[in-house]
Design a protein around this motif. Sequence first.
Motif, PDB file in Angstrom:
ATOM      1  N   ARG A  22      35.991 -44.903 -12.774  1.00  0.00           N
ATOM      2  CA  ARG A  22      37.420 -45.240 -12.679  1.00  0.00           C
ATOM      3  C   ARG A  22      37.757 -45.882 -11.325  1.00  0.00           C
ATOM      4  O   ARG A  22      38.842 -45.674 -10.788  1.00  0.00           O
ATOM      5  N   HIS A  23      36.815 -46.680 -10.778  1.00  0.00           N
ATOM      6  CA  HIS A  23      37.032 -47.390  -9.501  1.00  0.00           C
ATOM      7  C   HIS A  23      37.288 -46.430  -8.341  1.00  0.00           C
ATOM      8  O   HIS A  23      37.878 -46.814  -7.339  1.00  0.00           O
ATOM      9  N   THR A  24      36.858 -45.180  -8.461  1.00  0.00           N
ATOM     10  CA  THR A  24      37.143 -44.159  -7.459  1.00  0.00           C
ATOM     11  C   THR A  24      35.923 -43.919  -6.585  1.00  0.00           C
ATOM     12  O   THR A  24      34.780 -44.025  -7.051  1.00  0.00           O
ATOM     13  N   VAL A  25      36.157 -43.573  -5.317  1.00  0.00           N
ATOM     14  CA  VAL A  25      35.063 -43.240  -4.412  1.00  0.00           C
ATOM     15  C   VAL A  25      34.626 -41.793  -4.666  1.00  0.00           C
ATOM     16  O   VAL A  25      35.452 -40.879  -4.699  1.00  0.00           O
ATOM     17  N   PHE A  26      33.323 -41.616  -4.848  1.00  0.00           N
ATOM     18  CA  PHE A  26      32.739 -40.293  -5.057  1.00  0.00           C
ATOM     19  C   PHE A  26      31.584 -40.104  -4.084  1.00  0.00           C
ATOM     20  O   PHE A  26      31.102 -41.053  -3.464  1.00  0.00           O
ATOM     21  N   VAL A  27      31.124 -38.873  -3.986  1.00  0.00           N
ATOM     22  CA  VAL A  27      29.867 -38.564  -3.315  1.00  0.00           C
ATOM     23  C   VAL A  27      28.890 -38.100  -4.388  1.00  0.00           C
ATOM     24  O   VAL A  27      29.174 -37.153  -5.129  1.00  0.00           O
ATOM     25  N   PHE A  28      27.752 -38.789  -4.481  1.00  0.00           N
ATOM     26  CA  PHE A  28      26.742 -38.522  -5.504  1.00  0.00           C
ATOM     27  C   PHE A  28      25.426 -38.101  -4.859  1.00  0.00           C
ATOM     28  O   PHE A  28      25.141 -38.466  -3.712  1.00  0.00           O
ATOM     29  N   PRO A  29      24.564 -37.408  -5.604  1.00  0.00           N
ATOM     30  CA  PRO A  29      23.177 -37.262  -5.158  1.00  0.00           C
ATOM     31  C   PRO A  29      22.553 -38.650  -5.046  1.00  0.00           C
ATOM     32  O   PRO A  29      22.742 -39.498  -5.928  1.00  0.00           O
ATOM     33  N   SER A  30      21.816 -38.900  -3.995  1.00  0.00           N
ATOM     34  CA  SER A  30      21.225 -40.229  -3.798  1.00  0.00           C
ATOM     35  C   SER A  30      20.325 -40.629  -4.958  1.00  0.00           C
ATOM     36  O   SER A  30      20.211 -41.815  -5.283  1.00  0.00           O
ATOM     37  N   SER A  31      19.690 -39.644  -5.579  1.00  0.00           N
ATOM     38  CA  SER A  31      18.809 -39.956  -6.708  1.00  0.00           C
ATOM     39  C   SER A  31      19.564 -40.569  -7.878  1.00  0.00           C
ATOM     40  O   SER A  31      18.967 -41.263  -8.718  1.00  0.00           O
ATOM     41  N   LEU A  32      20.863 -40.325  -7.952  1.00  0.00           N
ATOM     42  CA  LEU A  32      21.671 -40.861  -9.040  1.00  0.00           C
ATOM     43  C   LEU A  32      22.304 -42.208  -8.705  1.00  0.00           C
ATOM     44  O   LEU A  32      22.886 -42.844  -9.578  1.00  0.00           O
ATOM     45  N   ALA A  33      22.216 -42.637  -7.453  1.00  0.00           N
ATOM     46  CA  ALA A  33      22.912 -43.850  -7.036  1.00  0.00           C
ATOM     47  C   ALA A  33      22.551 -45.071  -7.877  1.00  0.00           C
ATOM     48  O   ALA A  33      23.448 -45.832  -8.273  1.00  0.00           O
ATOM     49  N   PRO A  34      21.268 -45.323  -8.189  1.00  0.00           N
ATOM     50  CA  PRO A  34      20.968 -46.492  -9.030  1.00  0.00           C
ATOM     51  C   PRO A  34      21.626 -46.423 -10.405  1.00  0.00           C
ATOM     52  O   PRO A  34      22.122 -47.436 -10.915  1.00  0.00           O
ATOM     53  N   ALA A  35      21.646 -45.230 -11.013  1.00  0.00           N
ATOM     54  CA  ALA A  35      22.260 -45.086 -12.331  1.00  0.00           C
ATOM     55  C   ALA A  35      23.764 -45.279 -12.257  1.00  0.00           C
ATOM     56  O   ALA A  35      24.373 -45.912 -13.128  1.00  0.00           O
ATOM     57  N   VAL A  36      24.396 -44.740 -11.217  1.00  0.00           N
ATOM     58  CA  VAL A  36      25.844 -44.909 -11.056  1.00  0.00           C
ATOM     59  C   VAL A  36      26.174 -46.381 -10.851  1.00  0.00           C
ATOM     60  O   VAL A  36      27.117 -46.918 -11.454  1.00  0.00           O
ATOM     61  N   GLN A  37      25.392 -47.055 -10.016  1.00  0.00           N
ATOM     62  CA  GLN A  37      25.659 -48.463  -9.739  1.00  0.00           C
ATOM     63  C   GLN A  37      25.509 -49.309 -10.999  1.00  0.00           C
ATOM     64  O   GLN A  37      26.353 -50.159 -11.303  1.00  0.00           O
TER      65      GLN A  37
END
Length: 406
Positions: free
Chosen positions: A87-102
């Motif tokens: 939803r265009h919102t800033v979150f903090v994610f586990p780094s391992s998930l960053a590619p999937a989120v992107q």
Amino acid sequence: MGSMGDTRFIDAAERRARLGVRHLLAGGARAGSAAEVGDALVALHGTDPASVFLAVGARLTGDVEPVAAVERALYEDGALVRMHGMRHTVFVFPSSLAPAVQASTGAPAAVRERSTLLKHLAAGSDFDAEWLAETERLVLAELAVRGEATGTELGAAVPRLRSEYVYGPGTRQEGVQSVASRVLRVLGMEGRIVRGRPQGTWTSSRFRWAPGEARPAVDPAGARADLLGRWLGACGPATEADLTWWTGWKVTDVRGALAEVGAVPVTVDGGTGDGGAGDAVTGFVLPDDLGPVPEPEPWAALLPALDPTAMGWRGRDWYLDPAHRAELYDRSGNIGPSVWWNGRIVGGWAQRADGGIAHRLLDDVGAEARRAIGAEAERLTAWLGDVRVTPRFRTPLERELGAAAG
């Protein structure tokens, strides 16, 4: 194991038990590091920087100092990363998930954001795509030399960032805007730059920018399945409405991801009652998550504004009495600080000017709950110390309690 026909039935009590254990809120479930909290919750709302620290602090064992733990995970170990997500919102994610989120969420949103910026520039200035590309090149080159810089520092080094354009020409919203925040936002959403340490304390939202790290290319469909599977493991059961709201994806994308992870439909209690059929709705869990979940020991928690547990589902009646929404949420649907007892929101809290934590119970929860909630208020007061925290999105009850005399 409950059932309705041939479908597994998960009542409200079991949903709350899952929440207490999987969201690390029950006493025996608390974590020893910020990275563990990030892994368990999948995504921490990062719009209000202080909320990240408060959300992690509520879930750590008593021997772990929350601020140091979060800063270590964000800025030293790299276990957590702050980036745009759902939803265009800033979150903090586990780094391992960053590619999937992107791949699943950030990249499509960045495409829309870049297109919108170019349209606004074309309507309100002489700047075009070539001008924007050169401006971005200069910003990235400056960051490569500096390592990190604030928006103000980048504006001083790259004068183009101080350029202005007319937003909404010919409309009621017409006004002059700087391109800096828009350009940095696009670069951030694309992962080409990232938010580093803030100026000042951990409550500050004035971040330094740093070059982004190259992320491996991920198939969007696989990325959606990865992210949704992680979230279902933390928050299942969830309805299709919960999932489309949380992810911000199209319904077809949510259904595709559900099929990819082999999600199993279950019947869930979506209300605050005793789990009767009148409250039943269809939800989904992972295929290995059909077993019963025992109820944890009684637990209390004081969670911050925008906490990922309070904001985790679109349908919230199973943990929040609808009669309390007006006091606990702002007009945009952002929840303020909340008081929890055994998987239900039972009140709200605020920090007073003298540093004390004031709370009010909206339900009659009994003496055991009042003692446990009081202990959590004392724990929060102790670790905040001289720091004062005011939520970015203020709610009626938070304002009232925060203004009360000590």
